[in-house]
Design a protein around this motif. Structure first.
Motif, short mmCIF file in Angstrom:
data_model
loop_
_atom_site.label_atom_id
_atom_site.label_comp_id
_atom_site.label_asym_id
_atom_site.label_seq_id
_atom_site.Cartn_x
_atom_site.Cartn_y
_atom_site.Cartn_z
N SER A 184 4.21 6.44 1.51
CA SER A 184 2.83 6.42 1.04
C SER A 184 2.43 7.74 0.42
CB SER A 184 1.88 6.09 2.20
OG SER A 184 0.53 6.16 1.75
N ARG A 185 1.77 7.66 -0.74
CA ARG A 185 1.29 8.84 -1.46
C ARG A 185 -0.23 8.83 -1.56
NH1 ARG A 185 2.61 9.02 -6.52
NH2 ARG A 185 2.69 11.29 -6.56
N MET A 186 -0.86 7.87 -0.90
CA MET A 186 -2.31 7.77 -0.95
C MET A 186 -2.96 8.76 0.01
SD MET A 186 -2.97 3.63 -1.06
CE MET A 186 -4.76 3.85 -1.12
N ASP A 187 -4.20 9.14 -0.31
CA ASP A 187 -5.01 9.91 0.63
C ASP A 187 -5.15 9.09 1.92
OD1 ASP A 187 -7.25 12.02 1.22
OD2 ASP A 187 -8.16 10.05 1.58
N PRO A 188 -4.93 9.70 3.09
CA PRO A 188 -4.96 8.94 4.35
C PRO A 188 -6.25 8.16 4.58
CG PRO A 188 -3.99 11.09 4.72
CD PRO A 188 -4.52 11.10 3.32
N ALA A 232 12.82 8.92 -9.01
CA ALA A 232 12.31 10.11 -8.33
C ALA A 232 11.88 9.83 -6.89
CB ALA A 232 11.14 10.69 -9.12
N ASN A 233 12.16 8.63 -6.39
CA ASN A 233 11.82 8.24 -5.01
C ASN A 233 10.33 8.32 -4.72
OD1 ASN A 233 14.53 7.72 -4.15
ND2 ASN A 233 14.86 9.91 -3.94
N LEU A 269 0.83 -1.21 0.00
CA LEU A 269 0.00 0.00 0.00
C LEU A 269 0.86 1.26 0.00
CD1 LEU A 269 -3.14 -0.33 2.30
CD2 LEU A 269 -3.05 0.22 -0.12
N ASN A 270 1.97 1.22 0.72
CA ASN A 270 2.85 2.38 0.80
C ASN A 270 3.49 2.71 -0.54
OD1 ASN A 270 2.34 2.78 3.51
ND2 ASN A 270 4.09 1.60 4.20
N ARG A 271 3.50 1.75 -1.46
CA ARG A 271 4.11 1.98 -2.77
C ARG A 271 3.07 2.26 -3.86
NH1 ARG A 271 7.91 -2.58 -1.39
NH2 ARG A 271 6.48 -3.95 -2.51
N GLY A 321 2.51 -0.84 -9.04
CA GLY A 321 1.95 0.00 -7.98
C GLY A 321 0.71 0.78 -8.36
N ILE A 322 0.03 0.38 -9.43
CA ILE A 322 -1.22 1.05 -9.81
C ILE A 322 -2.38 0.43 -9.06
CG2 ILE A 322 -2.85 1.39 -11.73
CD1 ILE A 322 -0.46 1.68 -13.58
#
Length: 237
Positions: free
Chosen positions: A174-178, A168-169, A13-15, A44-45
């Motif tokens: 995590s880049r998801m909405d919390p 680009a790291n 999920l973090n990726r 990671g989609i």
């Protein structure tokens, strides 16, 4: 739920990349659709858009049945809808199609919000979709054939997207909405209880650090009380 399994779920999920997706334009062979979903999970989609697939969206034998649990697939009537929806959200749409304006797929920036548009097996990307797309891309060919199979082409392009995003790291945290993260975390960790809650319009209970429900007995009692109250309310109507 073992601690190792729960840790793996959070790691995946973090990726996840909420600003990278795929649109399929009437790709109708279930084996190709399933292979595309499998590749999406691998890079990671979390969400795929499928426009007008013949007979809906199915899986081909065991090719990607497991992957479908981890990737959401939205079905759209007409390819215009997902293209315009994503563009309104700030996505660039890259159509894999052989036209005069097509450029080598490796020259574009996949670190910005973008959607890869893949066309039908026989006819490719439709004229409507091609006109709406922001960019046209091709995978250079060295042989007699003009193109790869749609699922193979998708995998090649998405591998480049993953490469750029890794540099680009963009997979480092995590880049998801919390809220979406917590919702998905619960559904992945506790799928049966998630379905139970969805069917009965109940909020998900809290998860502990090990992926189990916090005070399950207390939660079950609260559920019984809620259902009893709903029943009493229904009888009064």
């Amino acid at each position: 739920m073992t601690p190792e399994r729960f840790a793996k779920i959070k790691e995946v999920l973090n990726r996840r990349q909420p600003d990278l997706t795929v649109i399929t334009d009437n790709v109708h062979k279930s084996r190709n659709l399933s292979a595309i979903v499998r590749t999406c999970d691998a890079v990671g989609i979390s969400h795929v858009h499928s426009a007008d697939p013949d007979d809906g969206f199915g899986t081909y034998h065991g090719t990607a049945k497991g992957s479908h649990r981890w990737v959401n697939v939205s079905i759209h009537e007409g390819v215009e809808k997902p293209i315009q929806m994503l563009q309104e959200q700030g996505f660039k749409v890259y159509a894999a199609t052989l036209t005069d304006r097509a450029v080598d797929y490796r020259t574009l920036d996949y670190t910005q919000p973008c959607a890869i548009l893949l066309g039908a097996e026989k006819f490719g990307v439709s004229d409507t979709a091609a006109d709406l797309a922001d960019e046209h891309i091709i995978v250079p060919m060295m042989g007699m054939v003009e193109s790869f199979n749609v699922s193979v082409a998708g995998a090649i392009i998405l591998a480049e997207a993953q490469r750029q995003r890794s540099l680009a790291n963009m997979y480092s945290e995590s880049r998801m909405d919390p809220q979406e993260y917590q919702k998905t975390l619960f559904e992945w960790a506790q799928p049966q209880i998630a379905r139970f809650c969805q069917e009965r319009r109940l909020a998900y209970p809290e998860l502990a650090e090990d992926g189990e429900i916090v005070e399950p007995s207390k939660w079950y009692q609260e559920v019984r009380e809620i259902r009893a109250e709903r029943k009493r309310h229904k009888m009064q109507l």
